[in-house]
Scaffold this active site. Structure first.
Site, PDB file in Angstrom:
ATOM      1  N   LYS A  52       0.836  -1.219   0.000  1.00 56.71           N
ATOM      2  CA  LYS A  52       0.000   0.000   0.000  1.00 56.71           C
ATOM      3  C   LYS A  52       0.863   1.259   0.000  1.00 56.71           C
ATOM      4  O   LYS A  52       0.658   2.154  -0.811  1.00 56.71           O
ATOM      5  CB  LYS A  52      -0.950   0.017   1.204  1.00 56.71           C
ATOM      6  CG  LYS A  52      -1.982  -1.100   1.205  1.00 56.71           C
ATOM      7  CD  LYS A  52      -3.021  -0.920   2.284  1.00 56.71           C
ATOM      8  CE  LYS A  52      -2.474  -0.969   3.700  1.00 56.71           C
ATOM      9  NZ  LYS A  52      -1.989  -2.308   4.128  1.00 56.71           N
TER      10      LYS A  52
ATOM     11  N   ARG B 147     -10.257   0.430   7.671  1.00 55.37           N
ATOM     12  CA  ARG B 147      -9.726  -0.910   7.910  1.00 55.37           C
ATOM     13  C   ARG B 147     -10.779  -1.833   8.505  1.00 55.37           C
ATOM     14  O   ARG B 147     -10.483  -2.998   8.767  1.00 55.37           O
ATOM     15  CB  ARG B 147      -8.545  -0.809   8.873  1.00 55.37           C
ATOM     16  CG  ARG B 147      -7.204  -1.047   8.183  1.00 55.37           C
ATOM     17  CD  ARG B 147      -6.110  -0.800   9.185  1.00 55.37           C
ATOM     18  NE  ARG B 147      -4.885  -1.420   8.831  1.00 55.37           N
ATOM     19  CZ  ARG B 147      -3.752  -0.724   8.632  1.00 55.37           C
ATOM     20  NH1 ARG B 147      -3.736   0.572   8.690  1.00 55.37           N
ATOM     21  NH2 ARG B 147      -2.634  -1.361   8.378  1.00 55.37           N
TER      22      ARG B 147
ATOM     23  N   ARG C 274      11.469  -6.084   5.180  1.00 57.29           N
ATOM     24  CA  ARG C 274      11.040  -4.701   4.911  1.00 57.29           C
ATOM     25  C   ARG C 274      11.769  -3.742   5.854  1.00 57.29           C
ATOM     26  O   ARG C 274      11.950  -4.045   7.040  1.00 57.29           O
ATOM     27  CB  ARG C 274       9.518  -4.581   5.130  1.00 57.29           C
ATOM     28  CG  ARG C 274       9.023  -3.162   4.948  1.00 57.29           C
ATOM     29  CD  ARG C 274       7.531  -3.136   4.825  1.00 57.29           C
ATOM     30  NE  ARG C 274       6.865  -3.087   6.122  1.00 57.29           N
ATOM     31  CZ  ARG C 274       5.621  -2.672   6.278  1.00 57.29           C
ATOM     32  NH1 ARG C 274       4.894  -2.297   5.228  1.00 57.29           N
ATOM     33  NH2 ARG C 274       5.066  -2.659   7.474  1.00 57.29           N
TER      34      ARG C 274
ATOM     35  N   ARG D  91      10.529  -2.175  11.235  1.00 55.95           N
ATOM     36  CA  ARG D  91       9.479  -1.785  12.174  1.00 55.95           C
ATOM     37  C   ARG D  91       9.299  -2.888  13.201  1.00 55.95           C
ATOM     38  O   ARG D  91       9.322  -4.061  12.859  1.00 55.95           O
ATOM     39  CB  ARG D  91       8.167  -1.583  11.412  1.00 55.95           C
ATOM     40  CG  ARG D  91       7.823  -0.133  11.210  1.00 55.95           C
ATOM     41  CD  ARG D  91       6.706   0.037  10.258  1.00 55.95           C
ATOM     42  NE  ARG D  91       5.466  -0.617  10.674  1.00 55.95           N
ATOM     43  CZ  ARG D  91       4.306  -0.435  10.050  1.00 55.95           C
ATOM     44  NH1 ARG D  91       4.228   0.371   9.030  1.00 55.95           N
ATOM     45  NH2 ARG D  91       3.218  -1.046  10.457  1.00 55.95           N
TER      46      ARG D  91
ATOM     47  N   ARG E 102      -1.093  -9.894  12.789  1.00 58.21           N
ATOM     48  CA  ARG E 102      -1.684  -8.836  11.954  1.00 58.21           C
ATOM     49  C   ARG E 102      -2.410  -9.431  10.750  1.00 58.21           C
ATOM     50  O   ARG E 102      -3.440  -8.921  10.328  1.00 58.21           O
ATOM     51  CB  ARG E 102      -0.595  -7.847  11.522  1.00 58.21           C
ATOM     52  CG  ARG E 102      -0.144  -6.976  12.689  1.00 58.21           C
ATOM     53  CD  ARG E 102       1.233  -6.434  12.455  1.00 58.21           C
ATOM     54  NE  ARG E 102       1.241  -5.361  11.487  1.00 58.21           N
ATOM     55  CZ  ARG E 102       2.331  -4.986  10.821  1.00 58.21           C
ATOM     56  NH1 ARG E 102       3.460  -5.604  10.993  1.00 58.21           N
ATOM     57  NH2 ARG E 102       2.267  -3.986   9.983  1.00 58.21           N
TER      58      ARG E 102
HETATM   59  P1  AMP Z   1       0.184   0.864   9.009  1.00 50.79           P
HETATM   60  O1  AMP Z   1       1.347   1.775   8.921  1.00 50.79           O
HETATM   61  O2  AMP Z   1      -0.915   1.232   8.048  1.00 50.79           O
HETATM   62  O3  AMP Z   1       0.566  -0.583   8.910  1.00 50.79           O
HETATM   63  O4  AMP Z   1      -0.446   1.075  10.480  1.00 50.79           O
HETATM   64  C1  AMP Z   1       0.306   0.811  11.658  1.00 50.79           C
HETATM   65  C2  AMP Z   1      -0.616   0.516  12.814  1.00 50.79           C
HETATM   66  O5  AMP Z   1      -1.476   1.650  13.047  1.00 50.79           O
HETATM   67  C3  AMP Z   1      -1.578  -0.653  12.596  1.00 50.79           C
HETATM   68  O6  AMP Z   1      -0.986  -1.898  12.901  1.00 50.79           O
HETATM   69  C4  AMP Z   1      -2.692  -0.306  13.563  1.00 50.79           C
HETATM   70  O7  AMP Z   1      -2.307  -0.578  14.886  1.00 50.79           O
HETATM   71  C5  AMP Z   1      -2.772   1.213  13.431  1.00 50.79           C
HETATM   72  N1  AMP Z   1      -3.729   1.630  12.387  1.00 50.79           N
HETATM   73  C6  AMP Z   1      -3.443   2.267  11.209  1.00 50.79           C
HETATM   74  N2  AMP Z   1      -4.564   2.549  10.531  1.00 50.79           N
HETATM   75  C7  AMP Z   1      -5.592   2.079  11.272  1.00 50.79           C
HETATM   76  C8  AMP Z   1      -7.008   2.049  11.121  1.00 50.79           C
HETATM   77  N3  AMP Z   1      -7.606   2.566  10.025  1.00 50.79           N
HETATM   78  N4  AMP Z   1      -7.749   1.489  12.098  1.00 50.79           N
HETATM   79  C9  AMP Z   1      -7.181   0.975  13.200  1.00 50.79           C
HETATM   80  N5  AMP Z   1      -5.856   0.945  13.421  1.00 50.79           N
HETATM   81  C10 AMP Z   1      -5.062   1.493  12.476  1.00 50.79           C
END
Ligand code: AMP
Length: 224
Positions: free
Chosen positions: A17, A92, A131, A164, A175
């Site tokens: 993404k 999400r 990554r 990360r 996840r």
């Molecule tokens: P990402 O960078 O998109 O992988 O997001 C990192 C973390 O942020 C995720 O593992 C969730 O804990 C939280 N997160 C990001 N976007 C959302 C969302 N739309 N709803 C809930 N948690 C989110």
């Protein structure tokens, strides 16, 4: 006047993404918003919200819908109405999708397309184990599939790349489980409203990118 397009990218962690967003944003002249990046800024600055969400992020779980919705709404209300948006990581859950639909009616925007980057669990594990993310601009790279060549934002020479914490193998498996339970139902939700564009994302980055652009341009062109 034709309103600028608003597009959401959905898919499991590691589907690409962030990588695809960075390429699509200049190509389609969109503003990029990642809830994950917004949350990481709160963590870094140790805000009240940051302290509230730390435990969810550290565990690799989703933050509660109400928190994600409020964070997104705060950003959207001050976003430039003349620019289209690329949503990366929001919505999400079906509840977040409903929230976005309702808010969009109020702020007179429309979600034009939802790009679903479809990738197998095995490929996700393979990608996330190598990554690395830039601590400055949050752009993702991959040690072998997409190694650092140049900073897309001209901010660094790759000296801030780190893995990360939530890309550790046990967190990746958790996840993925959360993705299948909480986020995958969005596929049906957006299929029902004919917004879904499913793209096979097991392929190399440039092929995925070409498929997205071709489908989106066709879709948005038809809506005009
Ligand atoms: P990402 O960078 O998109 O992988 O997001 C990192 C973390 O942020 C995720 O593992 C969730 O804990 C939280 N997160 C990001 N976007 C959302 C969302 N739309 N709803 C809930 N948690 C989110």
């Amino acid at each position: 006047m034709q309103k600028p397009p608003n597009i959401a990218l959905i898919g499991p962690y590691g589907a690409g993404k962030g990588t695809q967003a960075a390429k699509l944003v200049p190509k389609l002249n969109l503003v990029h918003i990642s809830t994950g990046d917004l949350f990481r800024e709160h963590l870094k600055n140790q805000t009240e919200l940051g302290r509230l969400i730390q435990k969810y992020i550290d565990a690799g779980e989703l933050v509660p819908d109400a928190v994600a919705d409020a964070t997104m709404e705060e950003w959207l209300r001050i976003s430039d109405p003349c620019k289209g948006i690329l949503f990366d990581g929001f919505p999400r859950t079906p509840r977040q999708a409903e929230f976005l639909d309702e808010l969009f009616v109020e702020i007179e925007r429309r979600l034009d397309a939802v790009v679903y980057l479809k990738v197998s669990d095995e490929e996700v594990v393979r990608r996330l184990s190598d990554r690395v993310i830039c601590q400055t601009c949050h752009h993702p790279f991959h040690k072998s599939l997409n190694p650092f060549a140049a900073c897309p934002y001209n901010q660094c020479q790759g000296e801030h790349l780190r893995q990360r914490e939530d890309d550790a193998p046990d967190k990746v498996r958790l996840r993925l489980k959360i993705f299948h339970q909480e986020t995958e139902p969005l596929v049906g939700y957006y299929q029902a409203s004919e917004k879904l564009i499913a793209i096979d994302a097991d392929r190399p980055i440039d092929q995925v990118q070409a498929a997205i652009v071709q489908t989106i341009v066709g879709r948005i062109g038809r809506q005009k």
